[in-house]
Design a protein around this motif. Structure first.
Motif, PDB file in Angstrom:
ATOM      1  N   LEU A 171       0.820  -1.211   0.000  1.00 14.44           N
ATOM      2  CA  LEU A 171       0.000   0.000   0.000  1.00 14.44           C
ATOM      3  C   LEU A 171       0.856   1.264   0.000  1.00 14.44           C
ATOM      4  CD1 LEU A 171      -2.748   1.378   0.100  1.00 14.44           C
ATOM      5  CD2 LEU A 171      -2.697   1.101   2.591  1.00 14.44           C
ATOM      6  N   THR A 172       1.971   1.270   0.701  1.00 17.13           N
ATOM      7  CA  THR A 172       2.840   2.454   0.720  1.00 17.13           C
ATOM      8  C   THR A 172       3.362   2.761  -0.673  1.00 17.13           C
ATOM      9  OG1 THR A 172       3.473   2.040   3.012  1.00 17.13           O
ATOM     10  CG2 THR A 172       4.932   3.467   1.722  1.00 17.13           C
ATOM     11  N   ARG A 173       3.778   1.749  -1.414  1.00 20.95           N
ATOM     12  CA  ARG A 173       4.285   1.982  -2.778  1.00 20.95           C
ATOM     13  C   ARG A 173       3.172   2.487  -3.692  1.00 20.95           C
ATOM     14  NH1 ARG A 173       7.380  -2.662  -1.329  1.00 20.95           N
ATOM     15  NH2 ARG A 173       6.068  -4.107  -2.507  1.00 20.95           N
ATOM     16  N   LEU A 174       1.982   1.957  -3.537  1.00 21.78           N
ATOM     17  CA  LEU A 174       0.856   2.434  -4.347  1.00 21.78           C
ATOM     18  C   LEU A 174       0.552   3.893  -4.015  1.00 21.78           C
ATOM     19  CD1 LEU A 174      -1.356   1.942  -6.405  1.00 21.78           C
ATOM     20  CD2 LEU A 174      -2.765   0.994  -4.564  1.00 21.78           C
ATOM     21  N   ARG A 175       0.561   4.227  -2.750  1.00 25.83           N
ATOM     22  CA  ARG A 175       0.311   5.612  -2.344  1.00 25.83           C
ATOM     23  C   ARG A 175       1.369   6.555  -2.920  1.00 25.83           C
ATOM     24  NH1 ARG A 175      -0.143   5.262   3.981  1.00 25.83           N
ATOM     25  NH2 ARG A 175      -0.506   7.513   3.819  1.00 25.83           N
ATOM     26  N   ILE A 176       2.630   6.138  -2.911  1.00 29.26           N
ATOM     27  CA  ILE A 176       3.706   6.950  -3.492  1.00 29.26           C
ATOM     28  C   ILE A 176       3.452   7.184  -4.979  1.00 29.26           C
ATOM     29  CG2 ILE A 176       6.152   6.916  -4.169  1.00 29.26           C
ATOM     30  CD1 ILE A 176       6.689   5.467  -1.450  1.00 29.26           C
ATOM     31  N   LEU A 177       3.145   6.124  -5.694  1.00 27.41           N
ATOM     32  CA  LEU A 177       2.915   6.256  -7.133  1.00 27.41           C
ATOM     33  C   LEU A 177       1.728   7.156  -7.429  1.00 27.41           C
ATOM     34  CD1 LEU A 177       3.627   2.615  -8.289  1.00 27.41           C
ATOM     35  CD2 LEU A 177       4.961   4.652  -8.843  1.00 27.41           C
ATOM     36  N   LEU A 178       0.651   7.022  -6.669  1.00 26.12           N
ATOM     37  CA  LEU A 178      -0.520   7.849  -6.927  1.00 26.12           C
ATOM     38  C   LEU A 178      -0.249   9.317  -6.622  1.00 26.12           C
ATOM     39  CD1 LEU A 178      -3.483   5.571  -5.790  1.00 26.12           C
ATOM     40  CD2 LEU A 178      -2.474   5.866  -8.058  1.00 26.12           C
ATOM     41  N   LEU A 179       0.640   9.600  -5.672  1.00 23.45           N
ATOM     42  CA  LEU A 179       1.023  10.993  -5.427  1.00 23.45           C
ATOM     43  C   LEU A 179       1.854  11.553  -6.572  1.00 23.45           C
ATOM     44  CD1 LEU A 179       1.917  10.949  -1.629  1.00 23.45           C
ATOM     45  CD2 LEU A 179       0.045  12.214  -2.710  1.00 23.45           C
ATOM     46  N   LEU A 180       2.641  10.715  -7.216  1.00 21.12           N
ATOM     47  CA  LEU A 180       3.514  11.169  -8.296  1.00 21.12           C
ATOM     48  C   LEU A 180       2.797  11.324  -9.637  1.00 21.12           C
ATOM     49  CD1 LEU A 180       6.709   9.183  -7.353  1.00 21.12           C
ATOM     50  CD2 LEU A 180       6.538  11.671  -7.579  1.00 21.12           C
ATOM     51  N   VAL A 181       1.644  10.715  -9.791  1.00 22.80           N
ATOM     52  CA  VAL A 181       0.900  10.841 -11.055  1.00 22.80           C
ATOM     53  C   VAL A 181       0.556  12.315 -11.277  1.00 22.80           C
ATOM     54  CG1 VAL A 181      -1.272  10.311 -12.238  1.00 22.80           C
ATOM     55  CG2 VAL A 181      -0.052   8.505 -11.014  1.00 22.80           C
ATOM     56  N   GLY A 182       0.973  12.827 -12.413  1.00 25.38           N
ATOM     57  CA  GLY A 182       0.676  14.210 -12.768  1.00 25.38           C
ATOM     58  C   GLY A 182       1.605  15.242 -12.148  1.00 25.38           C
ATOM     59  N   LYS A 183       2.582  14.799 -11.363  1.00 26.68           N
ATOM     60  CA  LYS A 183       3.548  15.720 -10.752  1.00 26.68           C
ATOM     61  C   LYS A 183       4.873  15.596 -11.499  1.00 26.68           C
ATOM     62  CE  LYS A 183       1.288  16.773  -6.762  1.00 26.68           C
ATOM     63  NZ  LYS A 183      -0.063  16.789  -7.246  1.00 26.68           N
ATOM     64  N   PRO A 184       5.593  16.710 -11.674  1.00 24.13           N
ATOM     65  CA  PRO A 184       6.898  16.594 -12.335  1.00 24.13           C
ATOM     66  C   PRO A 184       7.871  15.778 -11.492  1.00 24.13           C
ATOM     67  CG  PRO A 184       6.442  18.883 -11.725  1.00 24.13           C
ATOM     68  CD  PRO A 184       5.236  18.071 -11.361  1.00 24.13           C
ATOM     69  N   GLU A 185       7.855  15.994 -10.174  1.00 22.41           N
ATOM     70  CA  GLU A 185       8.707  15.241  -9.255  1.00 22.41           C
ATOM     71  C   GLU A 185       8.336  15.627  -7.836  1.00 22.41           C
ATOM     72  OE1 GLU A 185      12.527  18.270  -9.193  1.00 22.41           O
ATOM     73  OE2 GLU A 185      12.770  16.319 -10.124  1.00 22.41           O
ATOM     74  N   LEU A 186       8.725  14.773  -6.897  1.00 19.84           N
ATOM     75  CA  LEU A 186       8.552  15.065  -5.480  1.00 19.84           C
ATOM     76  C   LEU A 186       9.822  14.675  -4.737  1.00 19.84           C
ATOM     77  CD1 LEU A 186       4.916  13.754  -4.836  1.00 19.84           C
ATOM     78  CD2 LEU A 186       5.661  16.144  -4.964  1.00 19.84           C
ATOM     79  N   GLN A 244      11.010   8.519   7.290  1.00 18.90           N
ATOM     80  CA  GLN A 244      11.824   8.647   6.087  1.00 18.90           C
ATOM     81  C   GLN A 244      12.502   7.335   5.676  1.00 18.90           C
ATOM     82  OE1 GLN A 244      15.528   8.853   6.081  1.00 18.90           O
ATOM     83  NE2 GLN A 244      15.375   8.834   3.851  1.00 18.90           N
ATOM     84  N   PRO A 245      13.047   6.529   6.603  1.00 21.31           N
ATOM     85  CA  PRO A 245      13.654   5.273   6.160  1.00 21.31           C
ATOM     86  C   PRO A 245      12.662   4.335   5.468  1.00 21.31           C
ATOM     87  CG  PRO A 245      14.423   5.820   8.356  1.00 21.31           C
ATOM     88  CD  PRO A 245      13.306   6.793   8.031  1.00 21.31           C
ATOM     89  N   LYS A 246      11.430   4.312   5.952  1.00 17.03           N
ATOM     90  CA  LYS A 246      10.410   3.463   5.323  1.00 17.03           C
ATOM     91  C   LYS A 246      10.099   3.962   3.913  1.00 17.03           C
ATOM     92  CE  LYS A 246       5.894   1.419   5.890  1.00 17.03           C
ATOM     93  NZ  LYS A 246       4.861   1.014   6.821  1.00 17.03           N
ATOM     94  N   ILE A 247       9.933   5.266   3.772  1.00 15.67           N
ATOM     95  CA  ILE A 247       9.662   5.850   2.452  1.00 15.67           C
ATOM     96  C   ILE A 247      10.830   5.559   1.513  1.00 15.67           C
ATOM     97  CG2 ILE A 247       9.313   8.019   1.177  1.00 15.67           C
ATOM     98  CD1 ILE A 247       6.901   7.290   2.844  1.00 15.67           C
ATOM     99  N   SER A 248      12.047   5.767   1.974  1.00 16.33           N
ATOM    100  CA  SER A 248      13.227   5.542   1.132  1.00 16.33           C
ATOM    101  C   SER A 248      13.345   4.087   0.691  1.00 16.33           C
ATOM    102  CB  SER A 248      14.492   5.974   1.870  1.00 16.33           C
ATOM    103  OG  SER A 248      14.497   7.374   2.017  1.00 16.33           O
ATOM    104  N   ARG A 249      13.030   3.166   1.576  1.00 16.37           N
ATOM    105  CA  ARG A 249      13.086   1.751   1.214  1.00 16.37           C
ATOM    106  C   ARG A 249      12.087   1.435   0.087  1.00 16.37           C
ATOM    107  NH1 ARG A 249      11.758  -0.832   5.982  1.00 16.37           N
ATOM    108  NH2 ARG A 249       9.618  -0.793   5.321  1.00 16.37           N
ATOM    109  N   HIS A 250      10.878   1.972   0.208  1.00 19.93           N
ATOM    110  CA  HIS A 250       9.872   1.731  -0.827  1.00 19.93           C
ATOM    111  C   HIS A 250      10.219   2.447  -2.130  1.00 19.93           C
ATOM    112  CE1 HIS A 250       7.165  -0.722   1.481  1.00 19.93           C
ATOM    113  NE2 HIS A 250       7.231   0.137   2.490  1.00 19.93           N
ATOM    114  N   LEU A 251      10.794   3.629  -2.039  1.00 19.49           N
ATOM    115  CA  LEU A 251      11.237   4.339  -3.243  1.00 19.49           C
ATOM    116  C   LEU A 251      12.322   3.544  -3.968  1.00 19.49           C
ATOM    117  CD1 LEU A 251      11.282   7.975  -1.854  1.00 19.49           C
ATOM    118  CD2 LEU A 251       9.838   7.138  -3.732  1.00 19.49           C
TER     119      LEU A 251
END
Length: 116
Positions: free
Chosen positions: A13-28, A41-48
């Motif tokens: 779910l975290t990876r899906l949430r990341i991807l859905l935030l990036l849709v339509g954005k140049p970058e985050l 942040q470590p959890k986010i970085s691992r999924h990224l």
């Protein structure tokens, strides 16, 4: 992109949430994603890293910060799928809260103000 790699990358779910935030954005920036998802942040970085290794994301480093975007050479079916999922989920939880937190932390210029 093989369907198996795509679906494995989205199995969390975290990876899906990341991807859905990036849709339509140049970058985050990582810090924008951390704030938007309200996760460490470590959890986010691992999924990224998993999303980058799967070929879904590209990253760029600017000073101390790392920015992520959807890979520009994704097959059309991947981009269309992500766009449709974002449209369908835009008003549901946890995606609605993610978008709200992101909009409250969005940078106003080329530098990430959340990181400063």
């Amino acid at each position: 992109m093989p369907l198996e790699i795509f679906t494995k990358a989205l199995a969390d779910l975290t990876r899906l949430r990341i991807l859905l935030l990036l849709v339509g954005k140049p970058e985050l920036c990582v810090c924008e994603l951390t704030q938007a998802l309200a996760l460490a942040q470590p959890k986010i970085s691992r999924h990224l890293a998993i999303l980058r290794e799967s070929g879904l994301l590209l990253d760029r480093k600017a000073g101390l910060w790392v920015y992520y975007r959807l890979h520009p050479e994704l097959p059309a079916w991947v981009t269309q799928t992500l766009t449709q999922w974002q449209t369908v989920n835009v008003s549901s939880e946890p995606y609605q809260q993610d978008q709200l937190r992101l909009s409250q932390s969005q940078r106003q210029n080329s530098a990430c103000e959340v990181c400063d």
